[in-house]
Design an enzyme around this catalytic site. Structure first.
Site, PDB file in Angstrom:
ATOM      1  N   ARG A 243       0.870  -1.152   0.044  1.00 18.03           N
ATOM      2  CA  ARG A 243      -0.151   0.126  -0.218  1.00 18.03           C
ATOM      3  C   ARG A 243       0.834   1.220   0.104  1.00 18.03           C
ATOM      4  O   ARG A 243       1.881   1.332   0.805  1.00 18.03           O
ATOM      5  CB  ARG A 243      -1.010   0.123   1.253  1.00 18.03           C
ATOM      6  CG  ARG A 243      -1.933  -0.978   1.171  1.00 18.03           C
ATOM      7  CD  ARG A 243      -3.155  -0.540   0.203  1.00 18.03           C
ATOM      8  NE  ARG A 243      -4.337  -1.348   0.186  1.00 18.03           N
ATOM      9  CZ  ARG A 243      -4.560  -2.363  -0.576  1.00 18.03           C
ATOM     10  NH1 ARG A 243      -3.659  -2.651  -1.476  1.00 18.03           N
ATOM     11  NH2 ARG A 243      -5.758  -2.952  -0.543  1.00 18.03           N
ATOM     12  N   GLU A 272      -3.755   7.077  -4.978  1.00 11.94           N
ATOM     13  CA  GLU A 272      -3.866   6.610  -6.284  1.00 11.94           C
ATOM     14  C   GLU A 272      -5.107   7.286  -6.972  1.00 11.94           C
ATOM     15  O   GLU A 272      -6.158   7.402  -6.210  1.00 11.94           O
ATOM     16  CB  GLU A 272      -4.227   5.159  -6.124  1.00 11.94           C
ATOM     17  CG  GLU A 272      -2.871   4.556  -5.810  1.00 11.94           C
ATOM     18  CD  GLU A 272      -3.058   3.005  -5.490  1.00 11.94           C
ATOM     19  OE1 GLU A 272      -4.191   2.356  -6.367  1.00 11.94           O
ATOM     20  OE2 GLU A 272      -1.985   2.272  -5.186  1.00 11.94           O
ATOM     21  N   HIS A 290      -0.935  -0.411 -10.135  1.00  7.84           N
ATOM     22  CA  HIS A 290      -1.771  -1.286  -9.095  1.00  7.84           C
ATOM     23  C   HIS A 290      -1.995  -2.519  -9.908  1.00  7.84           C
ATOM     24  O   HIS A 290      -3.154  -2.912  -9.749  1.00  7.84           O
ATOM     25  CB  HIS A 290      -2.855  -0.534  -8.455  1.00  7.84           C
ATOM     26  CG  HIS A 290      -3.133  -1.276  -7.224  1.00  7.84           C
ATOM     27  ND1 HIS A 290      -3.588  -0.207  -6.013  1.00  7.84           N
ATOM     28  CD2 HIS A 290      -3.059  -2.424  -6.510  1.00  7.84           C
ATOM     29  CE1 HIS A 290      -3.847  -0.996  -5.001  1.00  7.84           C
ATOM     30  NE2 HIS A 290      -3.514  -2.436  -5.269  1.00  7.84           N
TER      31      HIS A 290
HETATM   32  C1  DGY Z   1      -6.194  -6.008  -2.917  1.00  8.73           C
HETATM   33  O1  DGY Z   1      -6.836  -6.963  -2.997  1.00  8.73           O
HETATM   34  O2  DGY Z   1      -6.451  -5.448  -1.679  1.00  8.73           O
HETATM   35  C2  DGY Z   1      -5.644  -5.314  -3.661  1.00  8.73           C
HETATM   36  O3  DGY Z   1      -4.760  -4.259  -3.461  1.00  8.73           O
HETATM   37  C3  DGY Z   1      -6.462  -4.972  -4.928  1.00  8.73           C
HETATM   38  O4  DGY Z   1      -6.007  -6.040  -5.959  1.00  8.73           O
END
Ligand code: DGY
Length: 324
Positions: A243, A272, A290
């Site tokens: 993240r 983002e 991402h």
């Molecule tokens: C999640 O699953 O948390 C990812 O970041 C999105 O694919």
């Protein structure tokens, strides 16, 4: 025949999964396929039995506390759930589920792709060729540093970090160091081929590549700031497929500009889809949109995992991936 539960998907999902959902549910869609506003989510919770958001939707206390709410379950499409206020969900008596396991391998694969492409100058080389600037092979044209056998530090040691460790140890003979507040025992660490560091500082000081694999919590937000970047080895690389909020992007930019870090491979960002202009200008940084879970197989599996949680819930049983 009892009426089918009404569910709302906050974004478009893979076609096959949407079609399967249609068989058991009345499926509503957020047609613009953009992150939903708080007002739209509040309104939706009054009319559907289940809401299926994803990482782009901020499901906060204001949304969950909506008056005359009908929805009883938030079935998140994704493993991370920091965008959902779990305490508010518990207060409101709403069940929350996520989609663990199914994206582990693809996210780990992408972390390795970022390690390799950042360390070996893969994207930089591609840009050179495309620009028509390649003058041919020469002994002094050097695009990176060796990965095999180097020290890889993993911050966090959940499913994805373990999958990265397996790949790094067995595929690249890397020395894998781990820092996590709840470390595995010595025997388990040995069988996984990893070494546990007593502190984050120790891991940062010893690793040539540092890869982040922890969720965002009040304890981990900003875990890589100016002080931590200063403790990394000169010429080290930072990889983030977890993240964006784990990293102070300004401090990272400074560390890259000063040459303390040789590069960074990023799949996630603090705000983002905004990516700081300074990072976009740097050749030694690999920037992805991402993509961790972005394979056909995984995106379908994520949808099927949401369906499993919904099916169980509406059958009056405990959903398997309940987080609140
Ligand atoms: C999640 O699953 O948390 C990812 O970041 C999105 O694919």
């Amino acid at each position: 025949m009892p009426s089918r539960p009404r569910i709302l998907l906050s974004r478009r999902w893979p076609e096959q999964v949407e079609a399967l959902l249609e068989e058991g549910y009345e499926v509503a869609r957020n047609v613009p396929d953009r992150p939903m506003s708080a007002a739209d989510m509040r309104e939706a919770l009054r009319t559907v039995d289940a809401f299926c958001p994803t990482v782009t939707d901020r499901v906060d206390a204001g949304v969950l506390g909506a008056s005359s709410r009908k929805a009883r379950i938030i079935a998140n499409y994704g493993v991370g759930f920091e965008h959902i206020d779990l305490a508010a969900a518990r207060r409101a008596g709403i069940v929350v589920t996520n989609t663990p396991d199914v994206l582990t391998d693809c996210t780990a694969d992408l972390a390795l792709a970022l390690i390799l492409s950042t360390a070996r100058g893969v994207v930089r080389g591609d840009r050179l060729v495309r620009a028509g600037d390649w003058a041919g092979w020469s002994p002094a044209s050097i695009y990176g540093n060796r990965v095999s056998g180097k020290a890889l530090g993993l911050v966090g040691f959940g499913r994805i970090a373990r999958a990265v460790a397996r790949r790094a140890v067995h595929g690249f003979s890397m020395r894998v160091l781990v820092y996590t507040p709840r470390p595995p025992g010595d025997e388990q660490a040995r069988s996984l081929g990893v070494e546990i560091c007593a502190s984050l500082d120790e891991l940062l000081a010893r690793s040539v590549v540092v890869s982040l694999h922890c969720p965002v919590t009040p304890e981990t937000a900003g875990i890589i700031g100016r002080a931590q970047l200063a403790r990394m080895r000169r010429g080290a690389i930072l990889i983030n497929t977890a993240r964006g909020a784990l990293v102070d992007e300004n401090a990272l930019t400074e560390a890259l500009l000063s040459g303390r870090l040789a590069g960074a491979g990023l799949d996630v960002y603090a705000h983002e889809p905004e990516v700081p202009e300074a990072l976009r200008q740097m050749d030694q940084v690999v920037l992805l949109p991402h993509l961790g879970s972005a394979t056909v197989e995984t995106r379908e599996a994520m949808g099927m995992r949401v369906k499993k949680n919904l099916d169980r819930f509406f059958a009056g049983r405990e959903p398997p991936d309940r987080v609140a």
